[in-house]
Scaffold this active site. Structure first.
Site, PDB file in Angstrom:
ATOM      1  CG  HIS A 168      14.882 -56.413  28.535  1.00 42.53           C
ATOM      2  ND1 HIS A 168      13.843 -56.255  27.636  1.00 42.53           N
ATOM      3  CD2 HIS A 168      15.634 -55.278  28.442  1.00 42.53           C
ATOM      4  CE1 HIS A 168      13.961 -55.092  27.034  1.00 42.53           C
ATOM      5  NE2 HIS A 168      15.034 -54.472  27.506  1.00 42.53           N
ATOM      6  CB  CYS A 169      19.714 -58.591  25.870  1.00 46.91           C
ATOM      7  SG  CYS A 169      21.427 -58.172  25.450  1.00 46.91           S
TER       8      CYS A 169
END
Length: 386
Positions: A168-169
């Site tokens: 998850h960025c």
């Protein structure tokens, strides 16, 4: 007594999807709820490039080449396109199991595990599949009520299972998975080139102006250039390092999640079943493979029932269609597109059937004025009291 009015409203499925995502443009845009860092990314890219176009490009186009600002604009447009494509797309979210599917899976698990004595810990919910002569475990997700496919994982931030989950960025405001990983990599790669490009020509701009005005005077005359150099210098190391790390992962056909967990390394020395043992083949599969469609029917239609109570004199009003011959008209209501699973089967045809089985048959009110055949008139169903 009171009458229960049931109203049905057509809604899009994205409005009722579980998880912690936000949707825009009628479900076409999908992002995580935490978008603050994403806005910071937009501000840094757009702000730095705007300063470069406003201060450096006019000078460099005259003294060096007009191709410098043209290439910078093309690179900037490509960076923004890849960023928005990564941020606004479905990363590969897997739909959760329906109640019927979840019950069926529970029955399969109970049948496979047998009876568990009280106080004993139930065995782990795992299925084994074989991929390229390698045993891969499919883990059960207690939130989504499904056995996750290989390489899928549940994101705790978005609260969804994502196929080929990488990470998850927060910088792009979305998960990076099967459907947007290539765009994420192209974004980091192009952003690295853009940062190096701006940083290099900022130095060239300062050097050329220092020949006539001196180094100190040049820094005083171009504060925007100094700000660009500082931003690019501190950004360059992280962006280039991130691009190099993902280039290494792509060459092995491995994800960030698998690298952190050590799925294909460590004590067991388990071979990666997804690797082709060839760097070019791995890169082609990850970057040049087919674009998979989304399995979420975000813009599909569904019926939503809402109940409301209204005062009534022992009667319930239901809208029905009037035929051209009122004398032969029977009381009907439109059948729901999506049946209510909480409604008993014997209670469903009580209104929709042409003949009523109960002792109290529906009576139809005659209109006081002539109406068109397509008009909708209320049919009154009297409630029997004992």
């Amino acid at each position: 007594m009171s009458a229960v009015m049931i109203t049905r409203k057509i809604t899009r499925k994205w409005e009722k999807l579980p998880g912690k995502n936000t949707f825009c443009c009628d479900g076409r845009v999908m992002m995580a709820r935490q978008k603050g860092v994403f806005y910071l990314t937009l501000f840094l890219i757009v702000g730095t490039c705007s300063l470069f176009f406003a201060f450096e490009c006019p000078y460099l186009a005259v003294h060096l080449s007009p191709a410098i600002p043209v290439f910078a604009v093309l690179l900037f447009v490509f960076v923004m396109a890849m960023l928005l494509r990564t941020s606004f797309s479905d990363p590969g979210v897997l739909p959760r199991a329906l109640p019927e599917e979840a019950n069926f899976i529970e029955m399969e698990i109970e049948a496979a595990n047998g009876n568990v004595l009280a106080g004993q810990r139930p065995p782990p919910r795992i299925k084994n599949v074989q991929i390229n002569n390698q045993i891969v475990k499919l883990k059960y997700c207690y939130t989504c009520k499904i056995f996750r496919p290989p390489r899928a994982s549940h994101c705790s931030i978005c609260d969804n299972c994502v196929d080929r989950f990488d990470h998850h960025c927060p910088w792009v405001g979305n998960c990076v998975g099967k459907r947007n990983y290539r765009y994420f990599y192209l974004f980091t790669l192009s952003l690295s080139l853009l940062t190096i490009y701006i940083f290099a020509f900022d130095i060239v701009h300062v050097v050329l102006r220092s020949v006539d005005s001196g180094f100190v005077n040049t820094l005083k005359e171009t504060p925007g250039t100094v700000l660009e150099v500082l931003v690019c210098f501190f950004t360059l190391w992280s962006v280039v390092g991130l691009t190099g790390f993902h280039t290494y992962l792509i060459s092995l056909n491995q994800t960030t999640n698998e690298d952190i967990k050590g799925s294909w390394s460590g004590k067991n020395r388990v071979q990666n079943p997804y690797s082709h043992k060839n760097i070019i083949k791995n890169c082609c599969e990850v970057l040049c493979g087919p674009t998979y469609p989304s399995v979420l029917d975000r813009r599909g239609l569904m019926l939503e029932d809402s109940c409301s109570s209204a005062p009534s004199n022992g009667a319930t009003t239901v809208p029905v269609n009037k035929s051209s011959n009122p004398a032969t008209q029977t009381t009907k209501s439109s059948a729901p597109l999506i049946p209510n699973e909480h409604t008993p089967d014997e209670a469903k045809p009580s209104i929709c059937s042409g003949t009523q089985k109960s002792s109290s048959s529906p009576k139809e009110e005659k209109p006081s004025s002539p109406i068109s055949p397509n008009a909708v008139a209320p049919a009154v169903i009297k409630e029997s009291t004992h």
